[in-house]
Design a protein around this motif. Structure first.
Motif, PDB file in Angstrom:
ATOM      1  N   ALA A 110       0.844  -1.198   0.000  1.00  0.00           N
ATOM      2  CA  ALA A 110       0.000   0.000   0.000  1.00  0.00           C
ATOM      3  C   ALA A 110       0.880   1.249   0.000  1.00  0.00           C
ATOM      4  O   ALA A 110       2.005   1.236   0.520  1.00  0.00           O
ATOM      5  N   LYS A 111       0.320   2.332  -0.560  1.00  0.00           N
ATOM      6  CA  LYS A 111       0.970   3.641  -0.519  1.00  0.00           C
ATOM      7  C   LYS A 111      -0.074   4.716  -0.256  1.00  0.00           C
ATOM      8  O   LYS A 111      -1.239   4.580  -0.635  1.00  0.00           O
ATOM      9  N   ASN A 112       0.365   5.771   0.407  1.00  0.00           N
ATOM     10  CA  ASN A 112      -0.458   6.976   0.609  1.00  0.00           C
ATOM     11  C   ASN A 112      -1.718   6.676   1.420  1.00  0.00           C
ATOM     12  O   ASN A 112      -2.840   6.757   0.933  1.00  0.00           O
ATOM     13  N   LEU A 113      -1.516   6.344   2.689  1.00  0.00           N
ATOM     14  CA  LEU A 113      -2.614   6.038   3.610  1.00  0.00           C
ATOM     15  C   LEU A 113      -2.725   7.143   4.662  1.00  0.00           C
ATOM     16  O   LEU A 113      -1.711   7.675   5.125  1.00  0.00           O
ATOM     17  N   ILE A 114      -3.969   7.449   5.057  1.00  0.00           N
ATOM     18  CA  ILE A 114      -4.218   8.475   6.074  1.00  0.00           C
ATOM     19  C   ILE A 114      -5.142   7.900   7.132  1.00  0.00           C
ATOM     20  O   ILE A 114      -6.217   7.385   6.822  1.00  0.00           O
ATOM     21  N   SER A 115      -4.723   8.000   8.386  1.00  0.00           N
ATOM     22  CA  SER A 115      -5.585   7.691   9.530  1.00  0.00           C
ATOM     23  C   SER A 115      -5.843   9.007  10.258  1.00  0.00           C
ATOM     24  O   SER A 115      -4.920   9.613  10.810  1.00  0.00           O
ATOM     25  N   PHE A 116      -7.116   9.438  10.269  1.00  0.00           N
ATOM     26  CA  PHE A 116      -7.450  10.769  10.785  1.00  0.00           C
ATOM     27  C   PHE A 116      -8.466  10.657  11.913  1.00  0.00           C
ATOM     28  O   PHE A 116      -9.555  10.131  11.728  1.00  0.00           O
ATOM     29  N   ARG A 117      -8.080  11.110  13.090  1.00  0.00           N
ATOM     30  CA  ARG A 117      -8.953  11.225  14.262  1.00  0.00           C
ATOM     31  C   ARG A 117      -9.644   9.897  14.603  1.00  0.00           C
ATOM     32  O   ARG A 117     -10.827   9.855  14.912  1.00  0.00           O
TER      33      ARG A 117
ATOM     34  N   ARG B  99       2.860  -9.498   5.796  1.00  0.00           N
ATOM     35  CA  ARG B  99       4.219  -9.285   5.273  1.00  0.00           C
ATOM     36  C   ARG B  99       4.225  -8.314   4.100  1.00  0.00           C
ATOM     37  O   ARG B  99       5.047  -8.437   3.185  1.00  0.00           O
ATOM     38  N   GLY B 100       3.339  -7.322   4.115  1.00  0.00           N
ATOM     39  CA  GLY B 100       3.300  -6.363   3.023  1.00  0.00           C
ATOM     40  C   GLY B 100       4.291  -5.233   3.192  1.00  0.00           C
ATOM     41  O   GLY B 100       4.894  -5.037   4.261  1.00  0.00           O
ATOM     42  N   ASN B 101       4.464  -4.469   2.128  1.00  0.00           N
ATOM     43  CA  ASN B 101       5.284  -3.263   2.120  1.00  0.00           C
ATOM     44  C   ASN B 101       4.352  -2.053   2.084  1.00  0.00           C
ATOM     45  O   ASN B 101       3.414  -2.013   1.284  1.00  0.00           O
ATOM     46  N   ILE B 102       4.626  -1.048   2.919  1.00  0.00           N
ATOM     47  CA  ILE B 102       3.799   0.151   2.958  1.00  0.00           C
ATOM     48  C   ILE B 102       4.714   1.373   2.998  1.00  0.00           C
ATOM     49  O   ILE B 102       5.618   1.457   3.826  1.00  0.00           O
ATOM     50  N   GLN B 103       4.438   2.332   2.116  1.00  0.00           N
ATOM     51  CA  GLN B 103       5.227   3.566   2.079  1.00  0.00           C
ATOM     52  C   GLN B 103       4.310   4.766   1.955  1.00  0.00           C
ATOM     53  O   GLN B 103       3.286   4.707   1.271  1.00  0.00           O
ATOM     54  N   PHE B 104       4.676   5.841   2.612  1.00  0.00           N
ATOM     55  CA  PHE B 104       3.965   7.112   2.627  1.00  0.00           C
ATOM     56  C   PHE B 104       2.599   6.955   3.313  1.00  0.00           C
ATOM     57  O   PHE B 104       1.612   6.555   2.694  1.00  0.00           O
ATOM     58  N   ALA B 105       2.562   7.291   4.578  1.00  0.00           N
ATOM     59  CA  ALA B 105       1.314   7.235   5.346  1.00  0.00           C
ATOM     60  C   ALA B 105       1.466   8.169   6.539  1.00  0.00           C
ATOM     61  O   ALA B 105       2.578   8.469   6.978  1.00  0.00           O
ATOM     62  N   PHE B 106       0.337   8.623   7.053  1.00  0.00           N
ATOM     63  CA  PHE B 106       0.403   9.417   8.280  1.00  0.00           C
ATOM     64  C   PHE B 106      -0.866   9.244   9.093  1.00  0.00           C
ATOM     65  O   PHE B 106      -1.915   8.802   8.603  1.00  0.00           O
ATOM     66  N   ALA B 107      -0.733   9.575  10.368  1.00  0.00           N
ATOM     67  CA  ALA B 107      -1.855   9.546  11.308  1.00  0.00           C
ATOM     68  C   ALA B 107      -1.845  10.833  12.112  1.00  0.00           C
ATOM     69  O   ALA B 107      -0.784  11.324  12.506  1.00  0.00           O
ATOM     70  N   VAL B 108      -3.040  11.373  12.356  1.00  0.00           N
ATOM     71  CA  VAL B 108      -3.226  12.549  13.209  1.00  0.00           C
ATOM     72  C   VAL B 108      -4.338  12.208  14.189  1.00  0.00           C
ATOM     73  O   VAL B 108      -5.412  11.741  13.792  1.00  0.00           O
ATOM     74  N   ARG B 109      -4.102  12.452  15.485  1.00  0.00           N
ATOM     75  CA  ARG B 109      -5.037  12.049  16.521  1.00  0.00           C
ATOM     76  C   ARG B 109      -5.714  13.244  17.194  1.00  0.00           C
ATOM     77  O   ARG B 109      -5.115  14.307  17.350  1.00  0.00           O
ATOM     78  N   ASP B 110      -6.974  13.036  17.591  1.00  0.00           N
ATOM     79  CA  ASP B 110      -7.697  13.990  18.430  1.00  0.00           C
ATOM     80  C   ASP B 110      -7.341  13.675  19.878  1.00  0.00           C
ATOM     81  O   ASP B 110      -7.581  12.554  20.344  1.00  0.00           O
ATOM     82  N   PRO B 111      -6.769  14.617  20.630  1.00  0.00           N
ATOM     83  CA  PRO B 111      -6.329  14.312  21.999  1.00  0.00           C
ATOM     84  C   PRO B 111      -7.458  13.915  22.933  1.00  0.00           C
ATOM     85  O   PRO B 111      -7.209  13.291  23.968  1.00  0.00           O
TER      86      PRO B 111
END
Length: 548
Positions: free
Chosen positions: A212-219, A232-244
């Motif tokens: 997978a590429k370009n994944l977003i986990s938001f709140r 056993r996959g490869n994943i590149q370019f992803a980010f997560a941002v959390r609500d405190p």
């Protein structure tokens, strides 16, 4: 049962009660999808669709969704899209016309767990004895290729797709995640996928070899990226941002990875290869304490997993990294578990890089000069543009950021699939943002109504009625009366004040008329409850009090 944000005050609960008295509508739909899809089908962007209950796409059917299509998930029936082994989902959106799966609630009324999510099951290898297993979540979905797995299995395309307000917890450790991938093969394409406001994990991989590429986990509520059972996959370019303010009672992590549920050495061992992630927790500063206490770790590697992370940033969690148990500790010492050329930041004294395995000094291991890792006390030292902004996050490195340099792709695990960069983290310091324009950081207020539906909404009947129950308060029985102005599918259900359904009273088509329900709540405890009528596109709620 999972509870979102234990910091809810009585004021917030009072607002929920007040809101339950108001008139509300659900987004209008052109077509309801339910049951089994056994032959190939096509969904058009010119219609709005509703997933009702567990919708199973069965082999050899292919479900194709046009770019720009919006699909709602039904709340009361836990609408969920399930792609079974041998079937395919072709959801191939574009940057300007992403495909959106979202809540049927109108803007302002949406919340985590409004519907189930997307489950895709494939025939690739998993490490469960026998080669197949049943996915969690109560859907009965079988995954894995059994005695003859195919690691090149193809479950279709998921590209430029948003999944909003999914994730239902039936029981602890038995949940539907935002996107669940069970035994998916590496011929499947997964790129540019955003999961927002999931009531459980945003992404979870159960075995398989999907890249997978370009994944977003938001709140999200629980973990951002969960991997287990031999993934056993490869994943590149992803980010997560959390609500405190929002975390799960089970403990919320950026990464949570296991070899399996008990930490055996079953093969293949869980070994995702992860590069160019940026995982942002709830703490913009180490002195910040106004976050949900259920936040745990930026990365929790446990139960004999071999999770390996490269060229990435993890910051702003109460604990940065926990290498948990002898199976993980020995893998770190033996270099089968690797963390290289990465940045950990926001590290409180004693809570930065830790382990519970005595022979391993986790901090010294992380700081091994040849590994190229760096760590900083405060997240601000990483120099990202605006990583804690919950309405418009910007994770691009600013001028002078240490994240602008320091990456390395000489490791033999980073060949073939991976795009070499000089920077660490998800974004190029030049400002090239792969999340725009397709991502959405305000799904709560986005209007997905088609213009034709706006006309339909203006002519909706307003004389569906839901009477106040009598007696009220009651113990244990009460009478609920409702009227249907025209033939419609009717749902009548009872929720507690957290919005969790405790009883479904009606779920079927009704002819025009007035109906009476004698409701016995002998199995419930004393408290305030809300009963809701959904008929056509109308939604009405009333509160009632059970006193025992």
């Amino acid at each position: 049962m999972k509870i979102i944000n234990k910091f809810f005050s009585m004021t917030v609960l009072l607002l929920i009660v007040i809101a339950s008295e108001s008139f509300a509508q659900l987004a209008a739909v052109d077509s309801v999808i339910e049951g089994n899809i056994n032959t190939s089908a096509f969904l058009s962007k010119n219609k709005r669709y509703l997933l009702s209950g567990f919708v199973n796409v069965n082999s050899p059917a292919i479900l194709t969704i046009q770019a720009g299509t919006v699909i709602y998930g039904e709340k009361v029936s836990k609408g969920t899209l399930i792609i079974n082994r041998g079937a395919k989902l072709i959801a191939d959106g574009t940057a300007n016309e992403p495909i959106v799966f979202t809540s049927q609630e109108l803007p302002g009324n949406r919340g985590p767990g409004d519907w189930g999510g997307i489950i895709i099951a494939g025939n690739a290898t998993i490490n469960v004895p026998g080669g197949t297993a049943t996915l969690e979540g109560g859907t009965g979905t079988i995954y894995g290729g059994g005695a003859t797995p195919n690691d090149n299995d193809n479950s279709g395309i998921l590209r430029y797709v948003r999944i909003e307000f999914p994730g239902i917890a039936f029981l602890p450790d038995n949940e539907i995640n935002g996107l669940t991938l069970g035994g998916i093969g590496n011929a499947t394409i997964i790129e540019n996928v955003q999961v927002s406001n999931s009531g459980d994990d945003s992404f979870e991989w159960f075995g398989g070899t999907a890249n997978a590429k370009n994944l977003i986990s938001f709140r999200g509520v629980d973990d951002d990226f969960d991997m287990d059972f031999g993934f056993r996959g490869n994943i590149q370019f992803a980010f997560a941002v959390r609500d405190p303010n929002i975390a799960d009672i089970s403990g919320s992590n950026g990464f949570e990875t296991d070899n399996d549920g008990t930490g055996t050495f079953n093969t293949p061992r869980t070994l995702p290869v992860i590069s160019n992630f940026t995982v942002v927790g709830p703490m913009p500063d180490t002195s910040f304490t106004a976050y949900n206490p259920n936040f745990r770790r930026g990365a929790h590697i446990r139960r004999s997993a071999l999770t390996s992370i490269y060229n990435s940033i993890v910051m702003g969690f109460p604990i940065g990294l926990l290498l948990d148990g002898s199976g993980v500790g020995n893998a770190a010492l033996g270099d089968t578990l690797q963390i290289r050329n990465s940045i950990w930041a926001g590290l409180r004294a004693g809570n930065g890089i830790i382990t519970n395995y005595g022979p391993l000094n986790a901090l010294s291991w992380y700081d091994t000069p040849a590994f190229g890792n760096r760590r900083y006390v405060q997240p601000a030292e990483v120099g990202l543009s605006d990583p804690f902004n919950l309405s418009n996050p910007n994770l691009v490195p600013s001028s002078g950021s240490p994240a602008a340099t320091g990456a390395s792709f000489t490791n033999p695990r980073l060949v073939g699939f991976f795009t070499p960069t000089t920077y660490v983290g998800a974004f190029d310091p030049s400002g090239n943002r792969w999340d725009l324009p397709w991502a959405n950081y305000d799904p709560q207020n986005t209007n997905y109504v088609l213009s034709v539906e706006e006309n339909q909404l203006s002519s909706l009947p307003t004389d569906f009625t839901l009477s106040q129950n009598y007696p009220n308060p009651f113990n244990p029985s009460t009478k609920i009366i409702y009227s249907v102005s025209q033939p419609a599918k009717v749902k009548l259900y009872v929720t507690n004040i957290l919005g969790q359904i405790v009883e479904e009273l009606v779920n079927e088509y009704r002819e025009t008329g007035t109906y009476e329900i004698n409701y016995n709540a002998e199995n419930l405890t004393t408290g305030l409850y809300i009963y809701t009528l959904e008929a056509g596109n109308t939604k009405l709620s009333r509160k009632m009090t059970l006193l025992k």
